[in-house]
Enzyme design. Sequence first.
Site, PDB file in Angstrom:
ATOM      1  N   GLY A  11       0.817  -1.201   0.000  1.00 35.12           N
ATOM      2  CA  GLY A  11       0.000   0.000   0.000  1.00 35.12           C
ATOM      3  C   GLY A  11       0.855   1.258   0.000  1.00 35.12           C
ATOM      4  O   GLY A  11       2.095   1.197   0.034  1.00 35.12           O
ATOM      5  N   PHE A  12       0.194   2.390  -0.008  1.00 33.26           N
ATOM      6  CA  PHE A  12       0.879   3.684  -0.034  1.00 33.26           C
ATOM      7  C   PHE A  12       1.837   3.838   1.150  1.00 33.26           C
ATOM      8  O   PHE A  12       3.062   3.931   0.982  1.00 33.26           O
ATOM      9  CB  PHE A  12      -0.169   4.800  -0.064  1.00 33.26           C
ATOM     10  N   THR A  36      -6.191  -3.795  -2.060  1.00 30.76           N
ATOM     11  CA  THR A  36      -6.028  -2.385  -2.411  1.00 30.76           C
ATOM     12  C   THR A  36      -4.571  -2.034  -2.675  1.00 30.76           C
ATOM     13  O   THR A  36      -4.292  -0.973  -3.248  1.00 30.76           O
ATOM     14  CB  THR A  36      -6.582  -1.468  -1.304  1.00 30.76           C
ATOM     15  N   ASN A 100      -4.923 -11.936  14.923  1.00 28.78           N
ATOM     16  CA  ASN A 100      -3.900 -12.866  14.432  1.00 28.78           C
ATOM     17  C   ASN A 100      -2.497 -12.312  14.621  1.00 28.78           C
ATOM     18  O   ASN A 100      -1.565 -13.042  15.005  1.00 28.78           O
ATOM     19  CB  ASN A 100      -4.134 -13.163  12.952  1.00 28.78           C
ATOM     20  N   ALA A 115      -1.596   0.404  13.273  1.00 26.02           N
ATOM     21  CA  ALA A 115      -1.940   1.666  12.632  1.00 26.02           C
ATOM     22  C   ALA A 115      -3.402   1.986  12.895  1.00 26.02           C
ATOM     23  O   ALA A 115      -4.296   1.429  12.268  1.00 26.02           O
ATOM     24  CB  ALA A 115      -1.666   1.586  11.138  1.00 26.02           C
ATOM     25  N   TYR A 146     -15.167   1.330   9.132  1.00 24.65           N
ATOM     26  CA  TYR A 146     -13.751   1.692   9.249  1.00 24.65           C
ATOM     27  C   TYR A 146     -13.444   2.245  10.638  1.00 24.65           C
ATOM     28  O   TYR A 146     -12.512   1.799  11.308  1.00 24.65           O
ATOM     29  CB  TYR A 146     -13.393   2.718   8.180  1.00 24.65           C
ATOM     30  N   LYS A 150     -11.061   0.332  13.609  1.00 21.23           N
ATOM     31  CA  LYS A 150      -9.850   0.912  14.188  1.00 21.23           C
ATOM     32  C   LYS A 150      -9.978   1.070  15.704  1.00 21.23           C
ATOM     33  O   LYS A 150      -9.006   0.881  16.449  1.00 21.23           O
ATOM     34  CB  LYS A 150      -9.566   2.267  13.536  1.00 21.23           C
ATOM     35  N   THR A 176      -2.454  11.719   5.372  1.00 20.02           N
ATOM     36  CA  THR A 176      -1.083  11.639   4.879  1.00 20.02           C
ATOM     37  C   THR A 176      -1.100  11.606   3.357  1.00 20.02           C
ATOM     38  O   THR A 176      -2.016  11.053   2.754  1.00 20.02           O
ATOM     39  CB  THR A 176      -0.387  10.385   5.438  1.00 20.02           C
TER      40      THR A 176
END
Length: 328
Positions: A11-12, A36, A100, A115, A146, A150, A176
């Site tokens: 990812g990014f 993604t 996990n 994160a 989402y 988190k 970011t």
Amino acid sequence: MKRVLITGAAGFLGSHLCDRFIKEGFYVIGMDNLITGDLKNIEHLFKQENFEFYHHDVTKFVHVPGKLDYILHFASPASPIDYLKIPIQTLKVGALGTHNLLGLAKEKDARILIASTSEVYGDPLVHPQSEDYYGNVSTIGPRGVYDEAKRFMESITMAYHRFHGLDTRIVRIFNTYGPRMRLNDGRVIPAFIGQALRGEDLTIFGDGLQTRSFCYVDDQVEGIYRLLMSKEHLPVNIGNPDEITIKDFAEEIIKLTGTGQKVVYKPLPQDDPMQRQPDISKAKEVLDWEPKVEREEGMRITYEYFKSLSSEELYKKEHKDFSMHNKK
């Protein structure tokens, strides 16, 4: 040689973390299921002797042979387009995936950093947002898949820390940006730049008076690295407190790109936060960290990256088939 597992490696942000840890002399194991992520973000690392890649979904049992010193869990859809298309997978990677990886960290006696996100604050009633603010989140709204994933990540991480004595870190990431962002992932910076490069009008949702605070990727990675190497196990905001309205930011993009597009307005999506600005007092005190890259410089670098993309990449729509993942 220290060994680190980075999930969401293609990812990014994950790919930039892989670069940083390679540079620091670590043996890096990247892991991604490529829902993604994109292998082109890390293809330059495959020639490195101290890098290997596992194509794996962390919601399934995770096994990595040999010792691990650190785990960075960055596997999750991060843009509204993604997590609205794959809501169940988004919840699963936050819950099952985190479980996990915490279990793997316990087995390997490894330090783990997860994160989290500024989205745990929801549409905040406190401004700017500090780590002791509990948030204003809709559990049943479309963004809840989402936000709550988190928030659960943070809860289970602290449970492992308190019950098992696991060495944990939690970073709350604010907006970011930088090279390797996906052009059509729905986030404001690639959306605006993509529209400008294609000669389209820039789309603002709502009245444009909502605010965001944008942190350049190099600053974000530096903050994450310092947090991992610190002794702080409670959440830490990493972001840039330089706040700007979306309307003013659109004007900055038009000036940067030298295009003459108009700005058009569309209805604001449900539960879209009106204000987003980190209080980074804790990061300054605990990590001796604050962002260094000014938005003008960071946006110039990011714009040059997007300008370098081929016409095919610039005009293509998101093509990933999420249908199977929605059924799981």
